[in-house]
Design a protein around this motif. Structure first.
Motif, PDB file in Angstrom:
ATOM      1  N   THR A 429     -15.295  -2.733  13.265  1.00 30.91           N
ATOM      2  CA  THR A 429     -16.376  -3.256  13.636  1.00 30.91           C
ATOM      3  C   THR A 429     -16.440  -4.526  12.570  1.00 30.91           C
ATOM      4  O   THR A 429     -15.881  -4.725  11.595  1.00 30.91           O
ATOM      5  CB  THR A 429     -17.774  -2.538  13.339  1.00 30.91           C
ATOM      6  OG1 THR A 429     -17.565  -1.802  11.975  1.00 30.91           O
ATOM      7  CG2 THR A 429     -17.707  -1.398  14.335  1.00 30.91           C
ATOM      8  N   ALA A 433     -21.998  -6.585  13.142  1.00 31.74           N
ATOM      9  CA  ALA A 433     -22.483  -5.479  13.858  1.00 31.74           C
ATOM     10  C   ALA A 433     -22.637  -4.309  12.868  1.00 31.74           C
ATOM     11  O   ALA A 433     -23.811  -3.620  13.314  1.00 31.74           O
ATOM     12  CB  ALA A 433     -21.353  -5.185  14.758  1.00 31.74           C
ATOM     13  N   ARG A 434     -21.983  -4.172  11.476  1.00 27.77           N
ATOM     14  CA  ARG A 434     -22.636  -3.055  11.100  1.00 27.77           C
ATOM     15  C   ARG A 434     -23.957  -3.304  10.310  1.00 27.77           C
ATOM     16  O   ARG A 434     -24.825  -2.483  10.045  1.00 27.77           O
ATOM     17  CB  ARG A 434     -21.232  -3.089   9.838  1.00 27.77           C
ATOM     18  CG  ARG A 434     -20.118  -2.364  10.150  1.00 27.77           C
ATOM     19  CD  ARG A 434     -19.221  -1.960   9.062  1.00 27.77           C
ATOM     20  NE  ARG A 434     -19.090  -2.965   8.067  1.00 27.77           N
ATOM     21  CZ  ARG A 434     -18.016  -4.038   8.446  1.00 27.77           C
ATOM     22  NH1 ARG A 434     -17.227  -4.095   9.640  1.00 27.77           N
ATOM     23  NH2 ARG A 434     -17.561  -5.006   7.512  1.00 27.77           N
TER      24      ARG A 434
END
Length: 456
Positions: A429, A433-434
């Motif tokens: 990722t 996104a994290r």
């Protein structure tokens, strides 16, 4: 006062258990890691779940929700102890409506039971994970489970049209409903499906159903090489066909089945292909005849055709036993449900062979050729007992996941991240996104009580 005693006062003595054998039974899933909870709560209703989460949120006690315990990534391991919330007793099919083409179910309903109840009313619930006789619909929702029929019909998310979710603070959220189209606000259903129990606890699911296809046919083909089988897959698509399932298995998988089940029921060859079709009688009859002719041109070692539910299932019995046959080798089967673009199907199977040579583990590949979701099974001796073996497996997985990501693939298609793939979550990722994941988690579960210790 002990935690168990407090919970008995809150929920009743029949809903709470802290006996040693119950704690052990609820300490893990099909992955190797376990961690015992302090207590197990068996919810009987949404009210039970709401009371429990309100209490746990106030006291900041971890709560790990659990369905059938048939996951492959340690998703329901109570990594920080606390409370395991079992939803197994919430197993009512509340409604099955032919007119609206929906089912309303509690999360503890076994997937195969749902499918059978729908079939009895001439309705069809397509998702068919391999563990469907044991896994629950709630667990399927938590992981966005798939199965062989994903190729034509999609995954669990494609059938969830309504949810009742208890949030970490005990509030009950209802989103969606019994209509098949709904664009009222954000897609909250999509947010919770696949969230692995970290954003809320699902207590009721409304599923859309399809008309039951009246006809079915299955083709079983064996080939000398994986390249031949992959060429057959591409030829089927090039001819304009969309089977409901298209499954492939490699040489090691077939050899395991021959040792376990006997050579008579495993066709000769190094690669096995299963093609499933469903629909109206006339269309299935014409399509299976055309695909059979197409496969014959690929010079298979063996080719068999079945029609009708009973005979088709006889051919599928081999596919459904692959996992058990691999476990019968006595090795620990580490199932990696990677997905690659379909054009890299052969590349993945050949790469698995190179991993086998480099890391000296037997590797078995089988799975969903139609959508590129291949289960790469590293077969390790002494995995549970030897830390050096586990480290060696991790190095092999480093290579596997790096290559899959380089091809534009993903490290999990249907099992989830859980604990097993937590190490590779950052590589799979982006930082953005994290960060979005963390912010969503903080909003919905600010005290970090829901399934803590996992990838978010």
């Amino acid at each position: 006062m002990s935690l168990a005693k407090e919970l008995r006062q809150l929920l009743g003595s029949d809903a709470v258990d802290d006996d040693d054998h119950i704690l052990t039974a609820h300490s893990g899933d099909k992955w190797f890691a376990t961690h015992e909870p302090d207590v197990v709560v068996f919810a009987r209703s949404t009210t039970d779940v709401s009371k429990l989460l309100q209490f746990a949120s106030h006291e900041k006690i971890p709560v790990t929700a659990r369905g059938g315990g048939f996951g492959y990534v340690g998703g329901c391991v109570p990594a920080r102890g606390g409370i395991v919330l079992s939803l197994a007793r919430m197993k009512r099919i509340k409604e099955m409506s032919f007119g609206d083409a929906i089912a309303i179910v509690e999360p503890g309903v076994i997937t195969a039971d749902l499918k059978a109840a729908a079939r009895a009313q001439n309705l069809f619930y397509p998702p068919d994970p391999a563990s469907m006789k044991d896994c629950t619909v709630g667990g399927n929702v938590a992981t966005n489970a798939g199965g062989p029929r994903c190729l034509k019909y999609g995954v669990t998310r494609n059938y969830v049209i309504g949810l009742e979710v208890v949030l970490a603070n005990g509030e009950v959220l209802r989103t969606g409903g019994r209509v098949h189209k709904n664009k009222t606000g954000f897609d909250l259903i999509g947010l919770f499906v696949g969230s692995e129990g970290m954003l809320g606890v699902v207590t009721e699911i409304t599923l859309r159903l399809l008309p039951l296809p009246p006809a079915r046919a299955t083709l079983s083909a064996a080939f000398t090489t994986a390249v031949q089988a992959a060429e057959a897959v591409q030829a089927i698509f090039a001819a304009g066909f969309l089977p409901s399932s298209l499954e492939i298995a490699d040489h090691f998988t077939l050899e395991g089945a021959r040792r376990d089940l006997g050579r008579m029921i495993v066709p000769p060859g190094n690669t096995h292909l299963l093609v499933d079709l469903d629909g109206q009688e006339e269309s299935v009859h014409s399509e299976v005849a055309a695909i059979r002719e197409l496969l014959e041109r690929k010079r298979p070692n063996a080719l068999e055709l079945a029609t009708g539910e009973v005979d088709c299932e006889k051919l599928w019995a081999l596919r459904r036993e692959f996992s058990n046959s691999l476990r019968a080798t006595g090795l620990t089967k580490l199932n990696q449900d990677v997905v690659v673009p379909r054009s890299h199907l052969v590349d993945l199977m050949e790469f698995a062979e190179s991993l086998q040579a480099k890391h000296r583990f037997p590797i078995a590949c089988f799975g969903h050729a139609g959508d590129g979701n291949i289960h790469v099974n590293i077969m390790a001796d002494r995995y549970n007992r030897d830390a050096a073996v586990r480290e060696k497996v991790d190095r092999a997985l480093d290579d596997l996941f790096a290559q899959v990501l380089a091809w534009g693939g993903v490290i999990t298609g249907e099992h989830g991240i859980g604990l097993a793939k937590k190490r590779w979550w950052p590589e799979a990722t982006s930082a953005v996104a994290r960060d979005v994941h963390h912010k969503l988690r903080q909003i919905l579960d600010p005290n970090d009580i829901l399934n803590p210790g996992k990838f978010v």
